[in-house]
Design an enzyme around this catalytic site. Structure first.
Site, mmCIF file in Angstrom:
data_model
loop_
_atom_site.group_PDB
_atom_site.id
_atom_site.type_symbol
_atom_site.label_atom_id
_atom_site.label_comp_id
_atom_site.label_asym_id
_atom_site.label_seq_id
_atom_site.Cartn_x
_atom_site.Cartn_y
_atom_site.Cartn_z
ATOM 1 N N CYS A 184 0.843 -1.202 0.000
ATOM 2 C CA CYS A 184 0.000 0.000 0.000
ATOM 3 C C CYS A 184 0.874 1.246 0.000
ATOM 4 O O CYS A 184 1.403 1.650 1.031
ATOM 5 C CB CYS A 184 -0.934 -0.017 1.225
ATOM 6 S SG CYS A 184 -2.024 1.407 1.302
ATOM 7 N N CYS B 16 -0.432 4.174 2.058
ATOM 8 C CA CYS B 16 -0.262 3.973 3.505
ATOM 9 C C CYS B 16 1.195 4.183 3.922
ATOM 10 O O CYS B 16 1.468 4.812 4.929
ATOM 11 C CB CYS B 16 -0.643 2.550 3.908
ATOM 12 S SG CYS B 16 -2.162 1.947 3.180
ATOM 13 N N ASP B 17 2.123 3.622 3.163
ATOM 14 C CA ASP B 17 3.501 3.529 3.642
ATOM 15 C C ASP B 17 4.507 4.386 2.878
ATOM 16 O O ASP B 17 5.646 4.545 3.329
ATOM 17 C CB ASP B 17 3.971 2.060 3.564
ATOM 18 C CG ASP B 17 3.125 1.143 4.439
ATOM 19 O OD1 ASP B 17 2.625 1.628 5.470
ATOM 20 O OD2 ASP B 17 2.953 -0.033 4.093
HETATM 21 P P1 FAD Z 1 -10.514 -5.034 7.195
HETATM 22 O O1 FAD Z 1 -9.619 -4.084 7.866
HETATM 23 O O2 FAD Z 1 -9.982 -5.865 6.077
HETATM 24 O O3 FAD Z 1 -11.137 -5.962 8.316
HETATM 25 C C1 FAD Z 1 -12.018 -6.987 8.048
HETATM 26 C C2 FAD Z 1 -12.081 -7.883 9.275
HETATM 27 O O4 FAD Z 1 -13.153 -8.798 9.112
HETATM 28 C C3 FAD Z 1 -10.824 -8.713 9.502
HETATM 29 O O5 FAD Z 1 -10.453 -8.654 10.844
HETATM 30 C C4 FAD Z 1 -11.245 -10.128 9.124
HETATM 31 O O6 FAD Z 1 -10.561 -11.106 9.882
HETATM 32 C C5 FAD Z 1 -12.721 -10.095 9.502
HETATM 33 N N1 FAD Z 1 -13.490 -11.090 8.767
HETATM 34 C C6 FAD Z 1 -13.333 -11.467 7.465
HETATM 35 N N2 FAD Z 1 -14.182 -12.457 7.183
HETATM 36 C C7 FAD Z 1 -14.895 -12.701 8.313
HETATM 37 C C8 FAD Z 1 -15.912 -13.636 8.649
HETATM 38 N N3 FAD Z 1 -16.372 -14.511 7.752
HETATM 39 N N4 FAD Z 1 -16.403 -13.630 9.918
HETATM 40 C C9 FAD Z 1 -15.944 -12.747 10.833
HETATM 41 N N5 FAD Z 1 -14.974 -11.854 10.574
HETATM 42 C C10 FAD Z 1 -14.457 -11.829 9.329
HETATM 43 N N6 FAD Z 1 -5.372 2.516 5.282
HETATM 44 C C11 FAD Z 1 -5.230 3.801 5.664
HETATM 45 O O7 FAD Z 1 -6.171 4.577 5.556
HETATM 46 N N7 FAD Z 1 -4.054 4.256 6.215
HETATM 47 C C12 FAD Z 1 -2.994 3.441 6.395
HETATM 48 O O8 FAD Z 1 -1.918 3.885 6.859
HETATM 49 C C13 FAD Z 1 -3.117 2.069 6.010
HETATM 50 N N8 FAD Z 1 -2.080 1.223 6.168
HETATM 51 C C14 FAD Z 1 -2.216 -0.080 5.793
HETATM 52 C C15 FAD Z 1 -1.145 -0.950 5.964
HETATM 53 C C16 FAD Z 1 -1.260 -2.272 5.602
HETATM 54 C C17 FAD Z 1 -0.085 -3.200 5.819
HETATM 55 C C18 FAD Z 1 -2.481 -2.752 5.029
HETATM 56 C C19 FAD Z 1 -2.614 -4.209 4.638
HETATM 57 C C20 FAD Z 1 -3.549 -1.900 4.840
HETATM 58 C C21 FAD Z 1 -3.428 -0.553 5.204
HETATM 59 N N9 FAD Z 1 -4.460 0.353 5.008
HETATM 60 C C22 FAD Z 1 -4.346 1.646 5.434
HETATM 61 C C23 FAD Z 1 -5.732 -0.057 4.385
HETATM 62 C C24 FAD Z 1 -6.767 -0.300 5.492
HETATM 63 O O9 FAD Z 1 -6.204 -1.148 6.449
HETATM 64 C C25 FAD Z 1 -8.037 -0.896 4.902
HETATM 65 O O10 FAD Z 1 -8.542 -0.057 3.882
HETATM 66 C C26 FAD Z 1 -9.100 -1.070 5.976
HETATM 67 O O11 FAD Z 1 -8.610 -1.775 7.072
HETATM 68 C C27 FAD Z 1 -10.313 -1.795 5.434
HETATM 69 O O12 FAD Z 1 -11.225 -1.881 6.464
HETATM 70 P P2 FAD Z 1 -12.436 -2.890 6.445
HETATM 71 O O13 FAD Z 1 -13.245 -2.559 7.651
HETATM 72 O O14 FAD Z 1 -13.116 -2.880 5.136
HETATM 73 O O15 FAD Z 1 -11.844 -4.350 6.588
#
Ligand code: FAD
Ligand code: NDP
Length: 329
Positions: free
Chosen positions: A150, A153-154
């Site tokens: 990303c 992000c980084d």
């Molecule tokens: P996610 O964060 O993907 O969370 C989904 C959760 O649901 C997970 O815990 C998963 O285990 C759970 N889940 C999945 N399937 C199931 C199921 N069947 N039952 C129960 N639970 C389930 N964004 C920024 O804005 N700034 C940053 O600095 C940044 N840094 C990042 C660094 C890294 C290394 C990564 C990988 C991403 C980064 N991002 C950053 C992007 C950001 O993390 C994502 O856009 C954001 O977390 C997405 O949020 P979400 O709620 O859609 O899902």
């Protein structure tokens, strides 16, 4: 005669699946509306800890409200505490199976697929996505120590400033990430495995005309190398000639696509060609009334914590509105 409900079935009414910024924001809105949401936060679901993708990173510098930055896990702990404070019932279980064919919807947690289902009037799907990784030799050592998936992000981290960086991929994400990284980098190499880019014309032009970007066609990476702490080199191979070289770079960004966590809803919700949940534009509504989607599971363009939180808010408010409308009816 109306079917007699199974007394063993438990009804949770408003269920949130997933615990990243989207899930927790939806939970905060539903809980503050006194709708007692139940969140299944997952138990290493999709290979990610409860709290989502941010638990895998160090500093988050672009989430509003934290001028000095905030640790990814710390931010997610705070979101979780806020969900709990307003009354969200959080269960550390992964949802393994759903049936959205009629309401109430049916959900089964992992290891309880043969038990009576959980019943829900509304479901918010916030299961996120995960970046594809290549698992190169050396990747485990340098992941988050020079290797990332990303750029937004980084990219601004000191280890990447004024350095040579590499992006792998030939799609829109690779073009976007590479041009974004030119803000910080001295030069950005883009490694494309074929002799052409997959990206849209406009993105291709932007990349190919950028003075700080150099596209290396027919090139694959074969190994990530460094000093044991930080990445400083990529071993590359020309796919046409077989020639191998060392490319001196201090950063490697994967842009080879993401995998949305939609396995459990395949065949039940409309998905796009890449497997993302389709939502009605400007809403969190899916193809099934009462099922909403928020966060990365329905967003292949922005994929940020704040956009996930934003769509989580939309999903929470829409679920609340639907329940109120149905109650009034
Ligand atoms: P996610 O964060 O993907 O969370 C989904 C959760 O649901 C997970 O815990 C998963 O285990 C759970 N889940 C999945 N399937 C199931 C199921 N069947 N039952 C129960 N639970 C389930 N964004 C920024 O804005 N700034 C940053 O600095 C940044 N840094 C990042 C660094 C890294 C290394 C990564 C990988 C991403 C980064 N991002 C950053 C992007 C950001 O993390 C994502 O856009 C954001 O977390 C997405 O949020 P979400 O709620 O859609 O899902
Ligand atoms: P894509 O699937 O479009 O592209 C992935 C790229 O990575 C392809 O060039 C592919 O090569 C390459 N690739 C895949 N696996 C490997 C591998 N193991 N080694 C080397 N290269 C590999 O993913 P994107 O994330 O770029 O885009 C996903 C969707 O999101 C697209 O629909 C895109 O248009 C959209 N998007 C739009 C944006 C915008 O409009 N601003 C920004 C970002 C994404 P190959 O071509 O050979 O298969």
């Amino acid at each position: 005669m109306a079917p007699v409900p199974n007394q063993n079935e438990s009804s949770n009414d408003k269920v949130i699946i997933g615990s990243g910024p989207a899930g927790h924001t939806a939970a905060i809105y539903l809980a503050r509306a006194e709708l007692s949401p139940v969140m299944y936060e997952g138990m290493l679901a999709n290979g990610v800890a409860a709290g989502g993708q941010l638990t895998t990173t160090t500093e988050v510098e672009n989430f509003p409200g934290f001028p000095e930055s905030v640790g990814g896990s710390e931010l997610m702990d705070k979101m979780r505490a806020q969900s709990v404070r307003f009354g969200t019932d959080i269960r550390t279980e992964t949802i393994a199976k759903v049936d959205f064919s009629s309401r109430p919807f049916k959900l089964w947690p992992q290891f309880a697929e043969d038990e009576p289902p959980i019943l829900a009037k509304t479901v918010i799907l916030a299961t996120g996505a995960s970046a594809k990784r290549m698992h190169l030799p050396g990747e485990e050592t340098y992941w988050q120590n020079g290797i990332s998936a990303c750029a937004v992000c980084d990219g601004a981290l000191p280890i990447f400033r004024n350095k040579a960086l590499a992006v792998i991929g030939g799609g829109d994400s690779a073009c976007e990430e590479a041009t974004y990284l030119t803000k910080y980098a001295e030069i950005v190499y883009v490694l494309v495995r074929r002799d052409e880019l997959r990206a849209s014309n406009i993105m291709q032009k932007r990349l190919l005309n950028h003075p700080k970007c150099k596209v290396l066609f027919n090139t694959v990476a074969t190994e990530a190398k460094g000093d044991g702490e930080l990445l400083n080199c990529l071993r590359t191979k020309d796919t046409k000639t077989g020639e191998e070289k060392d490319l001196q770079v201090n950063g490697l960004f994967y842009a080879i696509g993401h995998i949305p966590a939609t396995e459990i809803v395949k065949g039940q919700l409309d998905l796009d060609e890449d497997g993302y949940v389709k939502t009605k534009p400007g809403t969190a509504q899916t193809s099934v009334r009462g099922v909403f989607a928020a966060g990365d599971v329905q967003d292949k363009v922005y994929r940020q914590a704040v956009t996930s939180a934003g769509t989580g808010c939309v999903a929470g408010l829409e679920a609340e509105r639907l329940l109120a409308e149905e109650e009034a009816e």
